[in-house]
Scaffold this motif. Structure first.
Motif, PDB file in Angstrom:
ATOM      1  N   GLY A  31      35.165  13.462  -7.049  1.00 58.01           N
ATOM      2  CA  GLY A  31      36.525  14.312  -7.020  1.00 58.01           C
ATOM      3  C   GLY A  31      36.400  15.666  -6.790  1.00 58.01           C
ATOM      4  O   GLY A  31      35.401  16.249  -7.206  1.00 58.01           O
ATOM      5  N   PHE A  32      37.182  16.363  -5.827  1.00 58.87           N
ATOM      6  CA  PHE A  32      36.847  17.845  -5.690  1.00 58.87           C
ATOM      7  C   PHE A  32      38.483  18.219  -5.149  1.00 58.87           C
ATOM      8  O   PHE A  32      39.265  17.628  -4.381  1.00 58.87           O
ATOM      9  CB  PHE A  32      35.882  18.266  -4.759  1.00 58.87           C
ATOM     10  N   PHE A  33      38.832  19.648  -5.273  1.00 60.58           N
ATOM     11  CA  PHE A  33      40.066  20.241  -4.841  1.00 60.58           C
ATOM     12  C   PHE A  33      39.818  20.880  -3.889  1.00 60.58           C
ATOM     13  O   PHE A  33      38.529  21.388  -3.602  1.00 60.58           O
ATOM     14  CB  PHE A  33      40.459  21.102  -5.942  1.00 60.58           C
ATOM     15  N   GLY A  34      40.672  20.783  -2.826  1.00 61.69           N
ATOM     16  CA  GLY A  34      40.573  21.719  -1.311  1.00 61.69           C
ATOM     17  C   GLY A  34      41.951  22.011  -0.953  1.00 61.69           C
ATOM     18  O   GLY A  34      42.845  21.335  -1.389  1.00 61.69           O
ATOM     19  N   CYS A  35      41.882  22.739   0.157  1.00 60.93           N
ATOM     20  CA  CYS A  35      43.236  23.044   0.819  1.00 60.93           C
ATOM     21  C   CYS A  35      43.975  21.579   1.315  1.00 60.93           C
ATOM     22  O   CYS A  35      43.157  20.784   1.628  1.00 60.93           O
ATOM     23  CB  CYS A  35      42.852  23.902   2.177  1.00 60.93           C
ATOM     24  N   LYS A  36      45.094  21.466   1.250  1.00 62.48           N
ATOM     25  CA  LYS A  36      45.772  20.553   1.320  1.00 62.48           C
ATOM     26  C   LYS A  36      46.043  20.382   3.008  1.00 62.48           C
ATOM     27  O   LYS A  36      46.415  19.164   3.593  1.00 62.48           O
ATOM     28  CB  LYS A  36      47.424  20.429   0.942  1.00 62.48           C
ATOM     29  N   LYS A  37      45.612  21.364   3.891  1.00 61.02           N
ATOM     30  CA  LYS A  37      45.759  21.243   5.153  1.00 61.02           C
ATOM     31  C   LYS A  37      44.422  20.770   5.642  1.00 61.02           C
ATOM     32  O   LYS A  37      44.479  20.374   6.828  1.00 61.02           O
ATOM     33  CB  LYS A  37      45.800  22.824   5.681  1.00 61.02           C
ATOM     34  N   PHE A  38      43.534  20.883   4.894  1.00 60.56           N
ATOM     35  CA  PHE A  38      42.116  20.068   5.227  1.00 60.56           C
ATOM     36  C   PHE A  38      42.137  18.585   5.801  1.00 60.56           C
ATOM     37  O   PHE A  38      42.594  17.800   5.155  1.00 60.56           O
ATOM     38  CB  PHE A  38      41.179  20.397   4.387  1.00 60.56           C
ATOM     39  N   GLY A  39      41.945  18.427   7.068  1.00 58.47           N
ATOM     40  CA  GLY A  39      41.892  16.798   7.412  1.00 58.47           C
ATOM     41  C   GLY A  39      43.162  16.333   7.765  1.00 58.47           C
ATOM     42  O   GLY A  39      43.355  15.231   8.025  1.00 58.47           O
ATOM     43  N   SER A  40      44.507  17.109   8.070  1.00 59.55           N
ATOM     44  CA  SER A  40      45.621  16.576   8.167  1.00 59.55           C
ATOM     45  C   SER A  40      46.127  17.157   9.621  1.00 59.55           C
ATOM     46  O   SER A  40      47.260  17.015   9.758  1.00 59.55           O
ATOM     47  CB  SER A  40      46.429  17.211   7.041  1.00 59.55           C
ATOM     48  N   ARG A  95      45.376  23.276  12.495  1.00 63.74           N
ATOM     49  CA  ARG A  95      44.277  23.863  13.069  1.00 63.74           C
ATOM     50  C   ARG A  95      43.211  24.857  12.334  1.00 63.74           C
ATOM     51  O   ARG A  95      42.259  24.559  12.378  1.00 63.74           O
ATOM     52  CB  ARG A  95      44.951  25.280  14.062  1.00 63.74           C
ATOM     53  N   LYS A  96      43.895  25.401  11.222  1.00 64.65           N
ATOM     54  CA  LYS A  96      42.936  26.346  10.303  1.00 64.65           C
ATOM     55  C   LYS A  96      43.233  26.163   9.073  1.00 64.65           C
ATOM     56  O   LYS A  96      43.872  27.005   8.451  1.00 64.65           O
ATOM     57  CB  LYS A  96      42.803  27.643  10.860  1.00 64.65           C
ATOM     58  N   PRO A  97      42.499  25.185   8.105  1.00 60.36           N
ATOM     59  CA  PRO A  97      42.692  25.312   6.754  1.00 60.36           C
ATOM     60  C   PRO A  97      41.950  26.378   6.323  1.00 60.36           C
ATOM     61  O   PRO A  97      41.282  26.830   6.790  1.00 60.36           O
ATOM     62  CB  PRO A  97      42.046  23.894   6.414  1.00 60.36           C
ATOM     63  N   CYS A  98      42.419  26.812   5.000  1.00 63.07           N
ATOM     64  CA  CYS A  98      41.859  28.192   4.515  1.00 63.07           C
ATOM     65  C   CYS A  98      40.296  27.970   4.010  1.00 63.07           C
ATOM     66  O   CYS A  98      39.719  29.037   3.641  1.00 63.07           O
ATOM     67  CB  CYS A  98      42.539  28.740   3.577  1.00 63.07           C
ATOM     68  N   GLN A  99      39.787  26.911   4.193  1.00 60.84           N
ATOM     69  CA  GLN A  99      38.248  26.471   3.513  1.00 60.84           C
ATOM     70  C   GLN A  99      38.181  26.541   2.065  1.00 60.84           C
ATOM     71  O   GLN A  99      37.266  26.803   1.498  1.00 60.84           O
ATOM     72  CB  GLN A  99      37.391  27.419   4.226  1.00 60.84           C
ATOM     73  N   PHE A 100      39.408  26.235   1.437  1.00 69.50           N
ATOM     74  CA  PHE A 100      39.212  26.581  -0.175  1.00 69.50           C
ATOM     75  C   PHE A 100      38.776  25.252  -0.787  1.00 69.50           C
ATOM     76  O   PHE A 100      38.814  23.971  -0.016  1.00 69.50           O
ATOM     77  CB  PHE A 100      40.744  26.559  -0.806  1.00 69.50           C
ATOM     78  N   PHE A 101      37.726  25.365  -1.547  1.00 65.89           N
ATOM     79  CA  PHE A 101      36.845  24.073  -1.863  1.00 65.89           C
ATOM     80  C   PHE A 101      36.534  24.513  -3.334  1.00 65.89           C
ATOM     81  O   PHE A 101      35.885  25.507  -3.614  1.00 65.89           O
ATOM     82  CB  PHE A 101      35.800  23.803  -0.922  1.00 65.89           C
ATOM     83  N   THR A 102      36.590  23.610  -4.178  1.00 58.60           N
ATOM     84  CA  THR A 102      36.217  23.868  -5.602  1.00 58.60           C
ATOM     85  C   THR A 102      35.766  22.426  -6.158  1.00 58.60           C
ATOM     86  O   THR A 102      36.289  21.416  -5.944  1.00 58.60           O
ATOM     87  CB  THR A 102      36.882  24.632  -6.526  1.00 58.60           C
TER      88      THR A 102
END
Length: 47
Positions: free
Chosen positions: A28-37, A40-47
């Motif tokens: 499991g990992f947390f990421g921007c909710k826009k990623f893969g959806s 155009r530009k998810p914020c690249q947040f990843f933890t």
């Protein structure tokens, strides 16, 4: 009871995702909710 909510760089609640890569299957990992959806530009947040 105190609850923490992770917030991405877009200031949206981060989404819990699951990795299915060969190196980290099921992890499991947390990421921007826009990623893969399709956004155009998810914020690249990843933890």
């Amino acid at each position: 009871m105190l609850e923490m909510i992770l917030v991405c760089y877009c200031r949206n609640p981060a989404k819990l995702n699951t990795s299915w890569s060969n190196d980290n299957p099921g992890r499991g990992f947390f990421g921007c909710k826009k990623f893969g959806s399709g956004f155009r530009k998810p914020c690249q947040f990843f933890t």
